[in-house]
Scaffold this active site. Sequence first.
Site, PDB file in Angstrom:
ATOM      1  N   HIS A  17       0.846  -1.197   0.000  1.00 40.03           N
ATOM      2  CA  HIS A  17       0.000   0.000   0.000  1.00 40.03           C
ATOM      3  C   HIS A  17       0.882   1.247   0.000  1.00 40.03           C
ATOM      4  CE1 HIS A  17      -3.573   2.298   2.107  1.00 40.03           C
ATOM      5  NE2 HIS A  17      -2.983   3.019   1.194  1.00 40.03           N
TER       6      HIS A  17
ATOM      7  N   HIS B 200       1.777   5.015  -2.608  1.00 36.04           N
ATOM      8  CA  HIS B 200       1.227   5.876  -3.651  1.00 36.04           C
ATOM      9  C   HIS B 200       2.332   6.580  -4.421  1.00 36.04           C
ATOM     10  CE1 HIS B 200      -2.571   4.949  -1.867  1.00 36.04           C
ATOM     11  NE2 HIS B 200      -2.190   5.428  -0.700  1.00 36.04           N
TER      12      HIS B 200
ATOM     13  N   ARG C  28      -2.509   8.860  -5.513  1.00 34.04           N
ATOM     14  CA  ARG C  28      -2.708   9.367  -4.148  1.00 34.04           C
ATOM     15  C   ARG C  28      -4.230   9.485  -3.926  1.00 34.04           C
ATOM     16  NH1 ARG C  28       0.840   9.458  -0.012  1.00 34.04           N
ATOM     17  NH2 ARG C  28       2.426   9.763  -1.617  1.00 34.04           N
TER      18      ARG C  28
ATOM     19  N   HIS D 244     -10.313   1.871  -0.667  1.00 42.07           N
ATOM     20  CA  HIS D 244      -9.697   3.117  -0.210  1.00 42.07           C
ATOM     21  C   HIS D 244     -10.523   4.267  -0.757  1.00 42.07           C
ATOM     22  CE1 HIS D 244      -6.702   5.906   1.101  1.00 42.07           C
ATOM     23  NE2 HIS D 244      -5.736   5.029   1.223  1.00 42.07           N
TER      24      HIS D 244
ATOM     25  N   HIS E   7      -5.777   0.305   5.855  1.00 42.62           N
ATOM     26  CA  HIS E   7      -5.693   0.882   7.207  1.00 42.62           C
ATOM     27  C   HIS E   7      -6.187  -0.071   8.285  1.00 42.62           C
ATOM     28  CE1 HIS E   7      -6.598   4.294   4.306  1.00 42.62           C
ATOM     29  NE2 HIS E   7      -5.310   4.398   4.553  1.00 42.62           N
TER      30      HIS E   7
ATOM     31  N   GLU F  86       2.044   2.926   3.227  1.00 43.70           N
ATOM     32  CA  GLU F  86       1.629   4.200   2.615  1.00 43.70           C
ATOM     33  C   GLU F  86       2.747   5.254   2.744  1.00 43.70           C
ATOM     34  OE1 GLU F  86      -2.804   6.193   2.278  1.00 43.70           O
ATOM     35  OE2 GLU F  86      -2.227   5.204   4.119  1.00 43.70           O
TER      36      GLU F  86
END
Lengths: 334, 334
Positions: free
Chosen positions: A6, A8, A64, A173, A217, A278
């Site tokens: 995960h 971006h 993003r 997401h 998350h 992330e």
Amino acid sequence: MIIDSHAHVVMPPQSFRYMAELVGGRANPSTNPNIPDEAVRKQAEELVRSMDAVGTDIQFISPRPYLQMHSVKPARVTELWTRHCNDLIKRFVDMFPDRFRGVAGLPQHMHESPAEKCVAELKRCVNELGFVGTLLNPDPTEGDGPAPAGLGDPFWYPLYEAMTELDVPALIHSAGSCNPRESYTLKFINEENIAVISLLESTVFEKFPNLKIVVAHGGGAIPYQMGRFRSWSVRRNSPVTFDEQLKKLYFDTCNYSKDSIELLLKVAGTDNVLFGTEKPGTGSARDPISGRDYDDMKPVIDSIEWLTDEQRKNIFECNCTRVYTRAFRNYKGA
Amino acid sequence: MIIDSHAHVVMPPQSFRYMAELVGGRANPSTNPNIPDEAVRKQAEELVRSMDAVGTDIQFISPRPYLQMHSVKPARVTELWTRHCNDLIKRFVDMFPDRFRGVAGLPQHMHESPAEKCVAELKRCVNELGFVGTLLNPDPTEGDGPAPAGLGDPFWYPLYEAMTELDVPALIHSAGSCNPRESYTLKFINEENIAVISLLESTVFEKFPNLKIVVAHGGGAIPYQMGRFRSWSVRRNSPVTFDEQLKKLYFDTCNYSKDSIELLLKVAGTDNVLFGTEKPGTGSARDPISGRDYDDMKPVIDSIEWLTDEQRKNIFECNCTRVYTRAFRNYKGA
């Protein structure tokens, strides 16, 4: 191998300029995003350095999320922007084929069915650009509702059909938030809760037994609020427990707290949790207690004493390669 | 003493009939809720029995949240219903003055400011009926939005003024949900997340230093998602850590999972967590693993080995008496 499932893309200044003109000009930009290789390489190299600093071998990078603009009108803004982000990701992967994999953004918009534009872009990303998964935003209105039906609804089936046909997972997401009382961070968490329950209460996994869903998350609030749903399941005489149902889903470790990761691993099981950070992102700040950035999650997983070496390897690598089956077909090693 | 700070009144059949007529008739009911003592006593006795079965000395009872009808039109429905529920609670307390305390429901409605009707009903409940706290629903539209601004907004100040003047806390607890993708259970959790962040990012506790807020269900997702907010706090150079900020709030144990309660106690601290079970309610189903109902939470707290006796006493009793200061002024013991 440490796979960060995960992450971006990091955008060069030219992308932001394009974005600004796209939005300001309502999809009538005066320039095309003609970004030179050196500008892209600069960002990609910086991202590789940040991976090296924490021992990440490979990152799966997607657009993003909070900048996806799924509710900006007209829908053409989102379409052009999504395509730009996906093409940028492809350039990162081409520059560092052993350090990145592409995860697609989809041109989701308000209440438009994902049947056409989203499926077409997903197919382009997988078949032409070699991407290995996709983001999926359960509320493309970005809180400027009413939102479409939950992810258990047939509204989403065209996308699930394409995903299973292509054999790619979706990372749940959400994107931005138009609602001042619900920041995008809160929206992420709240939409994850809605997504998990909607999927588990539906027949989606009967209709699409090979569908693979990763909830970002650490699954929002659900692992922490298991008690409510366990009880609810008993009260409804459900033939399977809520804990068993939860095993249909995967979760990532983008949560930044050891206690929470331990709770997640206990509830979801060590076979259903994928390493994800992330980084760089929300967690990129120095934790005064550990002395490391919050999103430097490898030492956190390493420090969970009750994990076996095999379980750690599953979290760092094998669960991810099992879910993202396309990711390592031509991999040469980092 | 075991104080269950989060419980709800159990309604006799006559209340449901009144409710049905109120809603169906749009606040033009053909009958008044003239409920005989024996019907009320039957429910109250049953509730006392369910408390005795799990060793609860006293319950703080409020209207059943998901039946508050804050978005039913016209607002007069909500007003009449709220008054009925509060009066019913008063009868429970009068029948068993050592086993119950009243927590008010407020006639919140859509976007109406809480300045008038809510403050008036709160004052009636505290001054005339002897209630000790109030529910507070952050979204009286019940998802039929747009919702009012977050709880940090001056929109809510009239209520905070009345609460501090009367010295009563609010239990943050949303009501129903009009949104099919977000069940009332999910709405509870999601609104708790929004409430916590809105309050902590505001100046409410500077303006109302004596304001007391209890967040239900262990605080939604926030204790589990601490990492995101810790990092955010560092990134913004906040002079206090997010963990310190969280100490402005209280939480209850209506969560039904030992691992989660342990996480909550670690994050919020043993001085900020109040025992609460909502029994009978969502957790009233037999856990096949423990052999007890999920909402039989006393053995769960008892089984947390690292708690000292003093910390357990705080959770079961002292934190609650500290927050609900009016509750035991004339208490004679269960």
